[in-house]
Write a protein that holds these residues in place. Structure first.
Motif, mmCIF file in Angstrom:
data_model
loop_
_atom_site.group_PDB
_atom_site.id
_atom_site.type_symbol
_atom_site.label_atom_id
_atom_site.label_comp_id
_atom_site.label_asym_id
_atom_site.label_seq_id
_atom_site.Cartn_x
_atom_site.Cartn_y
_atom_site.Cartn_z
ATOM 1 N N VAL A 154 -12.003 2.732 8.444
ATOM 2 C CA VAL A 154 -11.511 4.109 8.610
ATOM 3 C C VAL A 154 -10.672 4.146 9.881
ATOM 4 N N ILE A 187 -9.075 9.174 6.048
ATOM 5 C CA ILE A 187 -9.457 8.784 4.689
ATOM 6 C C ILE A 187 -10.659 7.840 4.745
ATOM 7 N N CYS A 190 -13.040 5.483 2.204
ATOM 8 C CA CYS A 190 -13.240 4.908 0.877
ATOM 9 C C CYS A 190 -14.621 4.257 0.849
ATOM 10 N N GLN A 229 -6.782 -4.670 7.354
ATOM 11 C CA GLN A 229 -6.850 -3.225 7.641
ATOM 12 C C GLN A 229 -5.848 -2.430 6.784
ATOM 13 N N TYR A 230 -5.265 -3.096 5.805
ATOM 14 C CA TYR A 230 -4.298 -2.481 4.883
ATOM 15 C C TYR A 230 -2.992 -2.086 5.576
ATOM 16 N N ARG A 255 -12.954 8.192 -2.835
ATOM 17 C CA ARG A 255 -12.020 8.293 -1.706
ATOM 18 C C ARG A 255 -11.990 9.740 -1.201
ATOM 19 N N THR A 263 -9.865 5.555 -5.856
ATOM 20 C CA THR A 263 -8.788 4.565 -5.931
ATOM 21 C C THR A 263 -9.433 3.209 -6.181
ATOM 22 N N GLU A 302 0.813 -1.216 0.000
ATOM 23 C CA GLU A 302 0.000 0.000 0.000
ATOM 24 C C GLU A 302 0.855 1.277 0.000
ATOM 25 N N LEU A 326 -9.599 -0.612 -4.683
ATOM 26 C CA LEU A 326 -9.269 -1.498 -3.566
ATOM 27 C C LEU A 326 -9.850 -2.869 -3.888
ATOM 28 N N ALA A 336 -13.416 0.308 3.030
ATOM 29 C CA ALA A 336 -12.202 0.021 3.825
ATOM 30 C C ALA A 336 -12.415 0.565 5.229
ATOM 31 N N ASN A 359 -3.801 5.261 0.205
ATOM 32 C CA ASN A 359 -5.128 4.770 -0.189
ATOM 33 C C ASN A 359 -6.162 4.895 0.921
ATOM 34 N N THR A 360 -5.797 4.415 2.108
ATOM 35 C CA THR A 360 -6.817 4.297 3.160
ATOM 36 C C THR A 360 -6.424 4.967 4.483
#
Ligand code: PLP
Length: 513
Positions: free
Chosen positions: A428, A432, A434, A237-238, A480, A471, A210, A473, A426, A270-271
């Motif tokens: 939070v 951010i 998404c 959770q990325y 996003r 984005t 990521e 995902l 995703a 991203n997130t």
């Protein structure tokens, strides 16, 4: 007083002797770029400030973004002006053709990419810095000390050791590459500056899948190559998967490669995920690897009490890169890199050409030149806007605003979860969000859903309603929202939800009609 020889007359004779009569005429009609009419310049300057203050004060009433008409674009495809134009015409052309079409990141409903808002006082500071026109490379002048002050304040903001060195740069991309150059050289020894990268040892750096693309670009530019960047798996959770990191390091060592650095994210692009920085620090210690943190925006969340524990390991990092034009709301451009071992930092860049000698006194004295700490020699006075803004508001207000942005992101996430037609895509964890429009009970293929959300986003922009970005995902196109905007209010997020729903339903009806 020393006796000065009458050099002017010698010079005159010299010009004549080399038959440069045309040049002599020039010297008799010297020009300057300063105004002939200072009163007119002063008046237009005051007008510009008034107009800009009105513009910023009323920005919420304007569309976030609007398309640039072709006729306007044509005005920016004109031949090079060879003769002077009146100041008022130039300024009117700016007001008609340039000012109405900004990117929008001054607007309360702008949340694209991760782009900060700027402030009116910092705008004025930029004007003062441009007026002073200091080249902050070398020498005994105030701008050198202001930048030193800001680097000290940046260390204090992050509780980073006071012995660390630092540099202001144009953005986190440049701050990251600067840190990775130091990391590479610290590992390879100073020989890399002389010999280039030894082909025998294949250096490898690790960063989660990521991680921002600027890290890969940095690796490519500094000779590590993209093959030398290991993309570590992330969890649901990325966040970087620490077990996978360890496995990759072990495998690379067994293959005779040379691991040298791990990049941890304090907020992924991203997130907004924060990697397990404490665990990464431990791995780096055990494996003797450089620990770099890309904290482009998230590093400054360390000012927020709820995030201090999670971000505390930043203090253990060998280097940290972060933007001040994101979560310190400074106008573009300004970022900072901090390097824990100042000697490593200096060793990576310092050079002493004869024309840049530092002296004991006079203009050529002053602090260690900033050119010894980065790639740039000529550098603008980025520090002034930061110095004036930190004084204007105090660091506690910035901490409150960052916290407010995070609270707003959670508020938006909450609105989305309570809306059956919207889906949070995703978790939070920071600023951010998404999400996508995904109506229940209506069968849409993954591609149709992606297309529909892309269409919603473009309509949000074209209608000037709000400006999130997008984005992908897990193959899902998502809208996003990245919030580093001190002008946003709760109602702006409510409007984003409402507008997304209205557009989604309208587009769906159109499709089904
Ligand atoms: C995590 C992260 N790293 C690096 C960057 C690059 O920063 P800059 O655009 O200031 O070069 C960004 C930009 O959004 C980012 O979010």
């Amino acid at each position: 007083m020393l006796y000065c020889p009458p050099f002017l007359s010698i010079y005159k004779n010299h010009l004549l002797s080399v038959n440069m009569l045309n040049f002599k005429q020039i010297l008799e009609n010297e020009e300057t770029l300063d105004p002939q009419n200072w009163a007119e310049m002063r008046q237009i300057g005051h007008q510009m400030i008034d107009d800009m203050m009105d513009y910023l004060q009323n920005i919420a009433q304007k569309p976030v973004w609007q398309p640039i008409p072709n006729a306007v674009k044509q005005t920016l495809k004109q031949p090079l002006p060879q003769q002077a134009e009146p100041l008022n015409d130039i300024y009117n052309s700016f007001k008609t053709n340039i000012l109405p079409y900004p990117k929008g990141n001054i607007h309360p409903r702008f949340w694209s990419w991760v782009q900060g808002t700027g402030t009116p006082f910092a705008m004025l500071a930029e004007m003062l810095a441009a007026g002073m026109n200091s080249n902050v490379a070398i020498g005994e002048h105030s701008a050198m000390y202001v930048e030193q002050q800001i680097i000290e304040w940046c260390k204090q903001l992050l509780h980073y050791p006071s012995s660390a060195s630092g540099l202001l740069l144009s953005g986190a991309s440049m701050a990251n590459i600067t840190a990775l150059i130091v990391a590479r050289n610290a590992h390879e020894g100073t020989n890399v500056r002389k010999e280039g990268l030894p082909t025998a040892s294949k250096m490898v750096l690790y960063a989660s899948a990521e991680t921002h693309s600027c890290i890969q670009r940095a690796a490519e530019v500094i000779g590590i190559g993209s093959n030398g960047v290991r993309k570590v798996n992330v969890d649901e959770q990325y966040k970087l998967d620490i077990t996978h990191l360890k496995q990759l390091i072990t495998a690379d060592k067994a293959a005779g490669l040379t691991p040298f650095c791990v990049v941890g994210n304090a907020g992924t692009v991203n997130t907004g995920a924060i990697d397990p920085l404490t665990d990464i620090a431990k791995v780096c210690k055990t494996e003797n690897l450089w620990f770099h943190v890309d904290g482009a925006f998230g590093a400054l969340a360390k000012l927020v009490p709820e995030y201090q524990a999670e971000l505390q390991a930043i203090e253990q990092a060998d280097s940290i890169a972060f933007d001040l034009h994101k979560w310190l709301y400074m106008p573009y451009e300004v970022a900072c890199v901090l390097i824990k071992n100042a000697q490593h930092h200096r060793n990576a860049f310092a050079l002493q050409p004869s024309y840049l000698l530092s002296h004991e006194r006079g203009l050529a004295a002053g602090p260690d030149p900033f050119g010894n700490y980065g790639m740039e020699l000529s550098r603008g006075f980025k520090a002034l806007k930061v110095w004036m803004s930190l004084k204007e508001h105090g660091s506690e207000k910035f901490a409150r605003l960052i916290r407010q942005n995070i609270a707003q992101a959670f508020y938006l996430a909450d609105l989305i979860t309570h809306q059956p037609y919207l889906e949070l895509v995703a978790p939070v964890t920071l600023n951010i969000v998404c999400f996508r429009f995904n109506p229940p009970n209506i069968q849409l293929s993954p591609d149709e859903l992606n297309e529909l959300n892309k269409e919603i986003l473009m309509c949000l922009h074209e209608q000037g309603l709000s400006a999130p970005s997008s984005t992908i995902l897990n193959n899902k196109y998502v809208i996003r929202m990245a919030n580093v905007n001190h002008r946003s209010r709760k109602s702006d997020f409510e409007a984003l939800v409402q507008d997304t729903l209205s557009l989604g339903l309208a587009l769906l009806n159109k499709k089904q009609a």
